[in-house]
Design a protein around this motif. Structure first.
Motif, PDB file in Angstrom:
ATOM      1  N   MET A   1       0.799  -1.188   0.000  1.00  0.00           N
ATOM      2  CA  MET A   1       0.000   0.000   0.000  1.00  0.00           C
ATOM      3  C   MET A   1       0.841   1.251   0.000  1.00  0.00           C
ATOM      4  SD  MET A   1      -1.690   0.364   3.768  1.00  0.00           S
ATOM      5  CE  MET A   1      -1.019   1.769   4.584  1.00  0.00           C
ATOM      6  N   ALA A   3       3.830   4.121   0.332  1.00  0.00           N
ATOM      7  CA  ALA A   3       5.261   4.142   0.010  1.00  0.00           C
ATOM      8  C   ALA A   3       6.089   4.196   1.288  1.00  0.00           C
ATOM      9  CB  ALA A   3       5.560   5.361  -0.855  1.00  0.00           C
ATOM     10  N   SER A   5       8.664   5.561   3.956  1.00  0.00           N
ATOM     11  CA  SER A   5       8.902   6.956   4.306  1.00  0.00           C
ATOM     12  C   SER A   5      10.371   7.314   4.372  1.00  0.00           C
ATOM     13  CB  SER A   5       8.290   7.249   5.686  1.00  0.00           C
ATOM     14  OG  SER A   5       7.053   6.633   5.808  1.00  0.00           O
ATOM     15  N   LEU A  14       3.632  15.953   1.594  1.00  0.00           N
ATOM     16  CA  LEU A  14       2.849  16.837   2.464  1.00  0.00           C
ATOM     17  C   LEU A  14       2.793  18.249   1.873  1.00  0.00           C
ATOM     18  CD1 LEU A  14       1.303  16.281   5.002  1.00  0.00           C
ATOM     19  CD2 LEU A  14       3.262  17.017   6.355  1.00  0.00           C
TER      20      LEU A  14
ATOM     21  N   ALA B  60      -3.192   7.528  -2.301  1.00  0.00           N
ATOM     22  CA  ALA B  60      -2.648   6.590  -1.296  1.00  0.00           C
ATOM     23  C   ALA B  60      -1.324   5.932  -1.707  1.00  0.00           C
ATOM     24  CB  ALA B  60      -3.687   5.546  -0.938  1.00  0.00           C
ATOM     25  N   PRO B  61      -1.159   5.472  -2.965  1.00  0.00           N
ATOM     26  CA  PRO B  61       0.082   4.778  -3.310  1.00  0.00           C
ATOM     27  C   PRO B  61       1.346   5.628  -3.161  1.00  0.00           C
ATOM     28  CG  PRO B  61      -1.581   4.413  -4.987  1.00  0.00           C
ATOM     29  CD  PRO B  61      -2.120   5.445  -4.071  1.00  0.00           C
ATOM     30  N   VAL B  62       1.233   6.937  -3.291  1.00  0.00           N
ATOM     31  CA  VAL B  62       2.447   7.757  -3.208  1.00  0.00           C
ATOM     32  C   VAL B  62       2.630   8.411  -1.845  1.00  0.00           C
ATOM     33  CG1 VAL B  62       2.562   8.249  -5.670  1.00  0.00           C
ATOM     34  CG2 VAL B  62       1.287   9.784  -4.164  1.00  0.00           C
ATOM     35  N   VAL B  63       1.666   8.228  -0.947  1.00  0.00           N
ATOM     36  CA  VAL B  63       1.781   8.889   0.352  1.00  0.00           C
ATOM     37  C   VAL B  63       2.645   8.042   1.285  1.00  0.00           C
ATOM     38  CG1 VAL B  63       0.524   9.681   2.386  1.00  0.00           C
ATOM     39  CG2 VAL B  63      -0.427  10.031   0.118  1.00  0.00           C
ATOM     40  N   PRO B  64       3.722   8.607   1.811  1.00  0.00           N
ATOM     41  CA  PRO B  64       4.561   7.839   2.744  1.00  0.00           C
ATOM     42  C   PRO B  64       3.778   7.498   4.010  1.00  0.00           C
ATOM     43  CG  PRO B  64       5.638   9.870   2.035  1.00  0.00           C
ATOM     44  CD  PRO B  64       4.233   9.956   1.570  1.00  0.00           C
ATOM     45  N   ASP B  65       4.078   6.333   4.530  1.00  0.00           N
ATOM     46  CA  ASP B  65       3.321   5.820   5.662  1.00  0.00           C
ATOM     47  C   ASP B  65       3.272   6.774   6.854  1.00  0.00           C
ATOM     48  OD1 ASP B  65       1.698   3.795   6.332  1.00  0.00           O
ATOM     49  OD2 ASP B  65       3.237   2.601   7.339  1.00  0.00           O
ATOM     50  N   LYS B  66       4.427   7.344   7.167  1.00  0.00           N
ATOM     51  CA  LYS B  66       4.525   8.136   8.406  1.00  0.00           C
ATOM     52  C   LYS B  66       3.700   9.417   8.366  1.00  0.00           C
ATOM     53  CE  LYS B  66       8.921   6.631  10.301  1.00  0.00           C
ATOM     54  NZ  LYS B  66      10.362   6.924  10.222  1.00  0.00           N
ATOM     55  N   VAL B  67       3.422   9.946   7.187  1.00  0.00           N
ATOM     56  CA  VAL B  67       2.656  11.197   7.142  1.00  0.00           C
ATOM     57  C   VAL B  67       1.255  10.975   6.564  1.00  0.00           C
ATOM     58  CG1 VAL B  67       4.624  12.771   7.013  1.00  0.00           C
ATOM     59  CG2 VAL B  67       3.687  11.821   4.910  1.00  0.00           C
ATOM     60  N   PRO B  70      -1.738  13.055   8.513  1.00  0.00           N
ATOM     61  CA  PRO B  70      -1.812  14.488   8.173  1.00  0.00           C
ATOM     62  C   PRO B  70      -2.265  14.738   6.735  1.00  0.00           C
ATOM     63  CG  PRO B  70       0.337  13.959   9.112  1.00  0.00           C
ATOM     64  CD  PRO B  70      -0.439  12.701   9.122  1.00  0.00           C
ATOM     65  N   VAL B  71      -1.776  13.940   5.797  1.00  0.00           N
ATOM     66  CA  VAL B  71      -2.170  14.148   4.401  1.00  0.00           C
ATOM     67  C   VAL B  71      -3.672  13.913   4.237  1.00  0.00           C
ATOM     68  CG1 VAL B  71      -1.939  13.281   2.042  1.00  0.00           C
ATOM     69  CG2 VAL B  71       0.099  13.625   3.440  1.00  0.00           C
ATOM     70  N   VAL B  74      -5.667  16.779   5.719  1.00  0.00           N
ATOM     71  CA  VAL B  74      -5.644  17.973   4.860  1.00  0.00           C
ATOM     72  C   VAL B  74      -6.654  17.810   3.721  1.00  0.00           C
ATOM     73  CG1 VAL B  74      -4.260  19.298   3.221  1.00  0.00           C
ATOM     74  CG2 VAL B  74      -3.300  18.670   5.423  1.00  0.00           C
ATOM     75  N   VAL B  75      -6.661  16.619   3.111  1.00  0.00           N
ATOM     76  CA  VAL B  75      -7.587  16.371   2.005  1.00  0.00           C
ATOM     77  C   VAL B  75      -9.036  16.482   2.491  1.00  0.00           C
ATOM     78  CG1 VAL B  75      -8.420  14.615   0.399  1.00  0.00           C
ATOM     79  CG2 VAL B  75      -5.967  14.940   0.722  1.00  0.00           C
ATOM     80  N   THR B  78     -10.068  19.997   3.254  1.00  0.00           N
ATOM     81  CA  THR B  78     -10.308  20.772   2.040  1.00  0.00           C
ATOM     82  C   THR B  78     -11.740  20.589   1.549  1.00  0.00           C
ATOM     83  OG1 THR B  78      -8.011  20.445   1.440  1.00  0.00           O
ATOM     84  CG2 THR B  78      -9.482  21.196  -0.302  1.00  0.00           C
ATOM     85  N   ASN B 120      -7.690   3.599   1.142  1.00  0.00           N
ATOM     86  CA  ASN B 120      -6.271   3.523   0.804  1.00  0.00           C
ATOM     87  C   ASN B 120      -5.836   2.136   0.326  1.00  0.00           C
ATOM     88  OD1 ASN B 120      -6.224   2.159   3.179  1.00  0.00           O
ATOM     89  ND2 ASN B 120      -4.799   3.529   4.233  1.00  0.00           N
TER      90      ASN B 120
END
Lengths: 205, 195
Positions: A1, A3, A5, A14, B60-67, B70-71, B74-75, B78, B120
């Protein structure tokens, strides 16, 4: 799932997300700015038309922190709609009180309240309570719903009724300040139109 | 196609957010004083849910796990702000009635919950269907709850007085009535649908 980090992609994702979202919201804000402003004006005009006789234009003004509106029909002043707040049972009770230039309360309307439904909240529906404010002359009246007062209370809601009376009373006081201040200001400059934008300032003098 | 339809009906019945998952209780209890308020709150949440589910399944595929939290927030925020602008502009009266509960959709656990649990890991279309299903489930539950409370508390349906006179059982419009109605509706719902 998701990427893996690392600092670069965390900051990047972000940052880009926030940037995109701000862009979308900025666009939406520009698009809706006008309809929102129109809705606000319409709401104010509707509220004012409930408490004053027919008018054509409205001017928003402020006097020592209290917001009020002047309603005009052509060259004649129809009256003032004054926002007034008093502590009700469940929170602030905000009224709009329409007062004609001859110091008669034309009508009142509740802008917002947090009174108990079915009890104090009846101040927006109770016909008998509401009708007493129509063409109400505050001169010489004792503005309380308690013993010895001249206001008819809503059954089982004396605190709300008292707050209502208090709010109307303070609106009348604001009216007195406006009228007192304005006539002297008119005398100084000789033109009422010039004062429209800084009427509040002149009152302080 | 059948699986997508199932996603929608799942949201309505098996994963009903109000009566089965018990999510989003705060707006559920607070805004259902009348049927129309419940319906509006449900539709507002549905709008955010469908759009945020779709957007999150895309990114979801490009969002790093740790953030990712927050991402997602934000979405979601919005879309909620977007909704706020639209409601303020075109349905100002309803915006005022629902007041604080519109911005609070940002932290509604149904929205973030569906993003985390479903969107996700699935495609855009499935996520949209899931959002639609759960959103409809929420809307229906809130409308029914509002309907019952309005009928018992004020004697009217969608603002139309049907019993004559204006004395209902006040309790049901107030906070305790919200809990009572919710409890009994939950029992009824589970009796009818739980196998």
């Amino acid at each position: 799932m998701a990427a893996k980090s690392n600092l670069t992609n965390m900051v990047l994702v972000l940052g880009v997300t926030c940037l995109l979202c701000s862009a979308v919201l900025g666009g939406a804000y520009v698009l809706t700015e006008e309809p929102i402003a129109n809705a606000q004006v319409e709401k104010t005009n509707k509220a004012i038309s409930k408490v004053l006789p027919e008018f054509q234009s409205v001017q928003e003004k402020e006097i020592s922190g209290v917001k009020y509106y002047e309603a005009w029909s052509g060259e004649t002043l129809v009256g003032y709609a004054i926002e007034s707040t008093a502590g009700g049972f469940g929170g602030p009770l905000v009224l709009l009180v329409g007062i004609t230039p001859d110091r008669i309360v034309c009508n009142t309307s509740v802008l917002s309240h947090s009174e108990t439904p079915g009890l104090g909240a009846k101040c927006t529906t109770d016909a008998k309570f509401m009708s007493q404010w129509k063409n109400f002359n505050p001169k010489g009246k004792k503005m309380t719903a308690g013993p010895g007062g001249d206001i008819d209370a809503i059954t089982a809601s004396t605190i709300t009724s008292n707050a209502y009376a208090k709010a109307v009373d303070s609106a009348v006081k604001v009216f007195d300040t406006i009228v007192g201040g304005q006539s002297s200001a008119d005398a100084i400059t000789g033109a009422s139109y010039v004062n429209k934008n800084n009427g509040g300032q002149e009152d302080g003098e | 196609m059948a699986s997508k339809l199932k996603l929608i009906t799942d949201g309505l019945v098996k994963n009903n957010p109000t009566f089965v998952l018990l999510l989003g209780m705060c707006p559920t209890l607070a805004t259902t004083t009348s049927a129309i308020n419940g319906l509006s709150m449900g539709l507002a949440t549905l709008f955010v849910l469908v759009l945020s589910n779709m957007a999150i399944s895309l990114i979801a595929p490009v969002v790093p796990d740790k953030v990712h939290i927050p991402v997602y927030i934000v979405v979601i925020a919005t879309f909620v702000t977007l909704l706020q602008f639209i409601m303020q502009a075109y349905t100002p009266a309803m915006y005022e009635t629902l007041g604080l509960f519109i911005p609070l959709i940002v932290v509604n656990c149904i929205v973030l919950g569906r993003a985390e649990a479903f969107a996700n890991k699935h495609g855009v279309l499935e996520s949209a269907c899931d959002g639609l299903g759960v959103g409809l489930g929420f809307t229906c539950s809130l409308t029914v709850l509002g309907l019952v409370r309005e009928l018992l508390g004020a004697g009217s349906l969608f603002g139309h007085n049907i019993i004559g006179g204006n004395d209902g059982m006040l309790l049901f419009v107030l906070a305790p009535g919200a809990f009572l109605c919710l409890g009994y509706l939950m029992v009824l719902f589970n009796k009818l649908f739980k196998k």
